[in-house]
Write a protein that holds these residues in place. Structure first.
Motif, PDB file in Angstrom:
ATOM      1  N   ARG A   1      35.946 -22.766 -43.287  1.00  0.00           N
ATOM      2  CA  ARG A   1      35.625 -21.434 -43.811  1.00  0.00           C
ATOM      3  C   ARG A   1      35.307 -20.457 -42.689  1.00  0.00           C
ATOM      4  O   ARG A   1      35.434 -19.250 -42.854  1.00  0.00           O
ATOM      5  CB  ARG A   1      34.414 -21.488 -44.743  1.00  0.00           C
ATOM      6  CG  ARG A   1      34.646 -22.125 -46.071  1.00  0.00           C
ATOM      7  CD  ARG A   1      33.338 -22.133 -46.854  1.00  0.00           C
ATOM      8  NE  ARG A   1      33.433 -22.904 -48.061  1.00  0.00           N
ATOM      9  CZ  ARG A   1      33.924 -22.451 -49.209  1.00  0.00           C
ATOM     10  NH1 ARG A   1      34.365 -21.218 -49.293  1.00  0.00           N
ATOM     11  NH2 ARG A   1      33.964 -23.230 -50.262  1.00  0.00           N
ATOM     12  N   PHE A   2      34.870 -20.977 -41.555  1.00  0.00           N
ATOM     13  CA  PHE A   2      34.462 -20.117 -40.444  1.00  0.00           C
ATOM     14  C   PHE A   2      35.608 -19.795 -39.491  1.00  0.00           C
ATOM     15  O   PHE A   2      35.379 -19.173 -38.454  1.00  0.00           O
ATOM     16  CB  PHE A   2      33.274 -20.747 -39.710  1.00  0.00           C
ATOM     17  CG  PHE A   2      32.067 -20.897 -40.599  1.00  0.00           C
ATOM     18  CD1 PHE A   2      31.378 -19.789 -41.050  1.00  0.00           C
ATOM     19  CD2 PHE A   2      31.651 -22.148 -41.016  1.00  0.00           C
ATOM     20  CE1 PHE A   2      30.282 -19.914 -41.888  1.00  0.00           C
ATOM     21  CE2 PHE A   2      30.555 -22.294 -41.854  1.00  0.00           C
ATOM     22  CZ  PHE A   2      29.864 -21.168 -42.287  1.00  0.00           C
ATOM     23  N   ILE A   3      36.825 -20.215 -39.830  1.00  0.00           N
ATOM     24  CA  ILE A   3      37.991 -19.791 -39.055  1.00  0.00           C
ATOM     25  C   ILE A   3      38.062 -18.273 -39.205  1.00  0.00           C
ATOM     26  O   ILE A   3      38.055 -17.750 -40.327  1.00  0.00           O
ATOM     27  CB  ILE A   3      39.287 -20.455 -39.570  1.00  0.00           C
ATOM     28  CG1 ILE A   3      39.232 -21.963 -39.348  1.00  0.00           C
ATOM     29  CG2 ILE A   3      40.514 -19.844 -38.893  1.00  0.00           C
ATOM     30  CD1 ILE A   3      40.378 -22.730 -39.988  1.00  0.00           C
ATOM     31  N   PRO A   4      38.123 -17.541 -38.099  1.00  0.00           N
ATOM     32  CA  PRO A   4      38.002 -16.070 -38.181  1.00  0.00           C
ATOM     33  C   PRO A   4      38.935 -15.372 -39.166  1.00  0.00           C
ATOM     34  O   PRO A   4      38.539 -14.411 -39.793  1.00  0.00           O
ATOM     35  CB  PRO A   4      38.285 -15.624 -36.753  1.00  0.00           C
ATOM     36  CG  PRO A   4      37.863 -16.782 -35.921  1.00  0.00           C
ATOM     37  CD  PRO A   4      38.204 -18.009 -36.730  1.00  0.00           C
ATOM     38  N   PHE A   5      40.147 -15.854 -39.343  1.00  0.00           N
ATOM     39  CA  PHE A   5      41.078 -15.137 -40.207  1.00  0.00           C
ATOM     40  C   PHE A   5      41.394 -15.904 -41.493  1.00  0.00           C
ATOM     41  O   PHE A   5      42.437 -15.694 -42.103  1.00  0.00           O
ATOM     42  CB  PHE A   5      42.359 -14.796 -39.444  1.00  0.00           C
ATOM     43  CG  PHE A   5      42.093 -13.908 -38.272  1.00  0.00           C
ATOM     44  CD1 PHE A   5      41.769 -12.576 -38.462  1.00  0.00           C
ATOM     45  CD2 PHE A   5      42.111 -14.407 -36.980  1.00  0.00           C
ATOM     46  CE1 PHE A   5      41.496 -11.746 -37.386  1.00  0.00           C
ATOM     47  CE2 PHE A   5      41.840 -13.591 -35.895  1.00  0.00           C
ATOM     48  CZ  PHE A   5      41.528 -12.253 -36.095  1.00  0.00           C
TER      49      PHE A   5
ATOM     50  N   HIS B   1      40.900 -23.029 -45.566  1.00  0.00           N
ATOM     51  CA  HIS B   1      39.848 -24.036 -45.753  1.00  0.00           C
ATOM     52  C   HIS B   1      40.205 -25.003 -46.880  1.00  0.00           C
ATOM     53  O   HIS B   1      39.683 -26.111 -46.926  1.00  0.00           O
ATOM     54  CB  HIS B   1      38.470 -23.390 -45.962  1.00  0.00           C
ATOM     55  CG  HIS B   1      38.308 -22.611 -47.213  1.00  0.00           C
ATOM     56  ND1 HIS B   1      38.703 -21.295 -47.334  1.00  0.00           N
ATOM     57  CD2 HIS B   1      37.772 -22.950 -48.404  1.00  0.00           C
ATOM     58  CE1 HIS B   1      38.420 -20.864 -48.542  1.00  0.00           C
ATOM     59  NE2 HIS B   1      37.862 -21.850 -49.216  1.00  0.00           N
ATOM     60  N   ASP B   2      41.118 -24.603 -47.762  1.00  0.00           N
ATOM     61  CA  ASP B   2      41.635 -25.515 -48.791  1.00  0.00           C
ATOM     62  C   ASP B   2      42.730 -26.408 -48.212  1.00  0.00           C
ATOM     63  O   ASP B   2      42.680 -27.626 -48.347  1.00  0.00           O
ATOM     64  CB  ASP B   2      42.238 -24.732 -49.966  1.00  0.00           C
ATOM     65  CG  ASP B   2      41.228 -23.896 -50.704  1.00  0.00           C
ATOM     66  OD1 ASP B   2      40.107 -24.379 -50.931  1.00  0.00           O
ATOM     67  OD2 ASP B   2      41.561 -22.754 -51.060  1.00  0.00           O
ATOM     68  N   SER B   3      43.720 -25.789 -47.587  1.00  0.00           N
ATOM     69  CA  SER B   3      44.871 -26.570 -47.118  1.00  0.00           C
ATOM     70  C   SER B   3      44.495 -27.529 -45.988  1.00  0.00           C
ATOM     71  O   SER B   3      44.964 -28.665 -45.972  1.00  0.00           O
ATOM     72  CB  SER B   3      46.017 -25.648 -46.689  1.00  0.00           C
ATOM     73  OG  SER B   3      45.604 -24.766 -45.675  1.00  0.00           O
ATOM     74  N   LEU B   4      43.642 -27.122 -45.071  1.00  0.00           N
ATOM     75  CA  LEU B   4      43.260 -28.008 -43.971  1.00  0.00           C
ATOM     76  C   LEU B   4      42.397 -29.180 -44.440  1.00  0.00           C
ATOM     77  O   LEU B   4      42.440 -30.260 -43.850  1.00  0.00           O
ATOM     78  CB  LEU B   4      42.529 -27.217 -42.877  1.00  0.00           C
ATOM     79  CG  LEU B   4      43.402 -26.202 -42.134  1.00  0.00           C
ATOM     80  CD1 LEU B   4      42.554 -25.342 -41.214  1.00  0.00           C
ATOM     81  CD2 LEU B   4      44.504 -26.898 -41.351  1.00  0.00           C
ATOM     82  N   SER B   5      41.633 -28.973 -45.500  1.00  0.00           N
ATOM     83  CA  SER B   5      40.803 -30.061 -46.038  1.00  0.00           C
ATOM     84  C   SER B   5      41.495 -30.814 -47.177  1.00  0.00           C
ATOM     85  O   SER B   5      40.938 -31.750 -47.740  1.00  0.00           O
ATOM     86  CB  SER B   5      39.470 -29.504 -46.528  1.00  0.00           C
ATOM     87  OG  SER B   5      39.668 -28.622 -47.612  1.00  0.00           O
TER      88      SER B   5
ATOM     89  N   ALA C   1      32.521 -31.170 -45.901  1.00  0.00           N
ATOM     90  CA  ALA C   1      32.058 -30.689 -44.591  1.00  0.00           C
ATOM     91  C   ALA C   1      33.215 -30.060 -43.813  1.00  0.00           C
ATOM     92  O   ALA C   1      33.057 -28.980 -43.228  1.00  0.00           O
ATOM     93  CB  ALA C   1      31.429 -31.828 -43.798  1.00  0.00           C
ATOM     94  N   LEU C   2      34.387 -30.698 -43.823  1.00  0.00           N
ATOM     95  CA  LEU C   2      35.566 -30.139 -43.159  1.00  0.00           C
ATOM     96  C   LEU C   2      35.945 -28.810 -43.803  1.00  0.00           C
ATOM     97  O   LEU C   2      36.223 -27.826 -43.118  1.00  0.00           O
ATOM     98  CB  LEU C   2      36.742 -31.115 -43.223  1.00  0.00           C
ATOM     99  CG  LEU C   2      38.077 -30.580 -42.696  1.00  0.00           C
ATOM    100  CD1 LEU C   2      37.978 -30.214 -41.220  1.00  0.00           C
ATOM    101  CD2 LEU C   2      39.182 -31.600 -42.945  1.00  0.00           C
ATOM    102  N   ARG C   3      35.946 -28.766 -45.118  1.00  0.00           N
ATOM    103  CA  ARG C   3      36.254 -27.547 -45.871  1.00  0.00           C
ATOM    104  C   ARG C   3      35.301 -26.423 -45.467  1.00  0.00           C
ATOM    105  O   ARG C   3      35.711 -25.282 -45.257  1.00  0.00           O
ATOM    106  CB  ARG C   3      36.142 -27.868 -47.360  1.00  0.00           C
ATOM    107  CG  ARG C   3      36.361 -26.750 -48.304  1.00  0.00           C
ATOM    108  CD  ARG C   3      36.212 -27.286 -49.746  1.00  0.00           C
ATOM    109  NE  ARG C   3      36.034 -26.205 -50.674  1.00  0.00           N
ATOM    110  CZ  ARG C   3      37.011 -25.427 -51.114  1.00  0.00           C
ATOM    111  NH1 ARG C   3      38.242 -25.635 -50.730  1.00  0.00           N
ATOM    112  NH2 ARG C   3      36.753 -24.439 -51.953  1.00  0.00           N
ATOM    113  N   THR C   4      34.032 -26.756 -45.324  1.00  0.00           N
ATOM    114  CA  THR C   4      33.020 -25.764 -44.969  1.00  0.00           C
ATOM    115  C   THR C   4      33.216 -25.258 -43.547  1.00  0.00           C
ATOM    116  O   THR C   4      33.157 -24.050 -43.302  1.00  0.00           O
ATOM    117  CB  THR C   4      31.607 -26.353 -45.153  1.00  0.00           C
ATOM    118  OG1 THR C   4      31.463 -26.726 -46.523  1.00  0.00           O
ATOM    119  CG2 THR C   4      30.540 -25.355 -44.776  1.00  0.00           C
TER     120      THR C   4
END
Length: 171
Positions: free
Chosen positions: A120-124, A138-142, A114-117
């Motif tokens: 994904r919507f971070i604009p850049f 979305h990989d590194s933050l999750s 869910a965090l990874r998903t």
């Protein structure tokens, strides 16, 4: 294949999916997302029409662009969460032979996916792939990795084999 992960196993750079495979995942999943959103829209409108839910038809056809955008995000997020929680792979990942894992090779839990998903919507997020390491935000933050399934399974099997050396079977 036995899916137990040795405690000293970690994802290494050579197991990670290449930039080309990651791009393939993005493009394939982008096509799937567009098809999915449009298909669900058509099915929904058709069902509303069949069951005579005029108010729902009016609501969906009168959505302003911002409401439509958030509805699309909800559908896309559902796609990623449902399919990655259950299989560790999207359709793009199936086609390119990759999957998502945690740093220690284990299957990510629903919260991590869910965090990874959401990330994904971070604009850049897409620009994070232009770094030397093709690992998106979305990989590194999750704290997840997308790995080449063949490389991952070969490394996992090798690690298990090394762990078995010197362990005698007790008769």
């Amino acid at each position: 294949m036995d899916q137990t992960i040795p405690s000293s196993f970690f994802v290494t750079e050579d197991m990670q999916a290449s930039w080309g495979k990651r791009l393939g995942n993005l493009l394939i999943d982008m096509i799937i997302r567009v098809v999915l959103v449009n298909l669900l829209d058509l099915i929904g409108l058709g069902l509303f029409y069949i069951f005579d839910y005029d108010s729902m038809i009016m609501w969906t056809t009168n959505l302003d662009p911002l409401q439509g955008f958030f509805l699309s995000i909800l559908i896309v997020a559902s796609y990623y969460i449902i399919i990655e929680v259950s299989t560790q792979r999207t359709i793009g990942k199936y086609i390119t032979g990759t999957k998502v894992v945690c740093y220690d090779g284990t299957k990510p839990d629903a919260r991590t996916i869910a965090l990874r998903t959401v990330c994904r919507f971070i604009p850049f997020d897409a620009f994070s792939y232009f770094a030397a390491n093709p690992r998106g935000w979305h990989d590194s933050l999750s704290k997840t990795y997308v790995v080449d399934v063949k490389e991952y399974e070969a490394a996992l099997q090798l690690k298990k084999s090394f762990n078995e050396i010197g362990n005698e079977e007790v008769l």
